[in-house]
Design a protein around this motif. Structure first.
Motif, short mmCIF file in Angstrom:
data_model
loop_
_atom_site.label_atom_id
_atom_site.label_comp_id
_atom_site.label_asym_id
_atom_site.label_seq_id
_atom_site.Cartn_x
_atom_site.Cartn_y
_atom_site.Cartn_z
N ASP A 100 0.80 -1.23 0.00
CA ASP A 100 0.00 0.00 0.00
C ASP A 100 0.83 1.28 0.00
O ASP A 100 0.28 2.37 0.11
N THR A 123 -0.55 -2.12 -4.13
CA THR A 123 -1.61 -2.94 -3.54
C THR A 123 -1.20 -4.40 -3.68
O THR A 123 -0.32 -4.72 -4.50
N GLU A 125 -2.67 -6.69 -5.25
CA GLU A 125 -2.88 -7.08 -6.64
C GLU A 125 -1.77 -6.54 -7.54
O GLU A 125 -1.28 -7.24 -8.43
N ASN A 126 -1.37 -5.27 -7.33
CA ASN A 126 -0.29 -4.70 -8.13
C ASN A 126 1.03 -5.41 -7.85
O ASN A 126 1.81 -5.67 -8.77
N GLN A 162 3.61 -7.83 4.37
CA GLN A 162 2.63 -7.14 5.21
C GLN A 162 2.94 -7.37 6.69
O GLN A 162 2.79 -6.48 7.51
#
Length: 166
Positions: A100, A123, A125-126, A162
């Motif tokens: 993020d 993100t 997904e990216n 993360q």
């Protein structure tokens, strides 16, 4: 200086080599060009033909099931160029709190034009798209990594990234 036998041997060697070259070229043409032999016995489909549609991956569900420990193991491939400590850059930028974070946002790191031209944030997904094939996601990137082909490996690595920022 040369007797006729020596001259004959040299000429015979040269003409023999030339004959072998011509016969080899003729044989190769006959063997490797299908037009002279009729129809092909089978056809291999290549790009541009009809391909089966790729199975749609529910990446959100995959992220929910991601394994941080497996991600840490897969991330070892990345440690040659990336560090996870905040502010510690190596060949690549640090990946602390990368999920993020804006793309190409680490101060003091010299990103390639391919990444500075991208907008948005990293993100999950990216990140997955980039980790699958950096060269396809950001053509011209200087990242030499071939990518992680397995979606589960990408999800595990992103879950690991993360976890280190929390």
């Amino acid at each position: 200086m040369f007797d006729t036998m020596t001259l004959t041997k040299i000429a015979g060697g040269l003409f023999g080599a030339w004959l072998i070259l011509l016969l080899g070229k003729w044989a190769a043409e006959e063997i490797y060009h299908a037009e002279a032999h009729g129809e092909q016995s089978y056809v291999i489909e290549v790009a541009g033909g009809e391909a089966e549609p790729e199975e749609e991956i529910d990446f959100a569900a995959m992220m929910a099931e991601a394994d941080v420990d497996k991600g840490a193991k897969v991330f070892k491939k990345c440690t040659a160029c990336h560090k996870v400590e905040d502010g510690v850059n190596a060949v690549g930028p640090h990946l602390y709190a990368v999920v993020d974070r804006d793309i190409a946002a680490v101060d003091g790191f010299g990103y390639s034009g391919a990444l500075t031209g991208l907008e948005g944030a990293w993100t999950p997904e990216n990140l997955s798209g980039f980790l699958e094939s950096p060269k396809n996601y950001a053509p011209g990137t200087t990242m030499g990594f071939a990518g992680l082909k397995k979606p589960t490996d990408r999800a595990n690595v992103i879950a690991y990234l993360q976890s280190i920022a929390n």
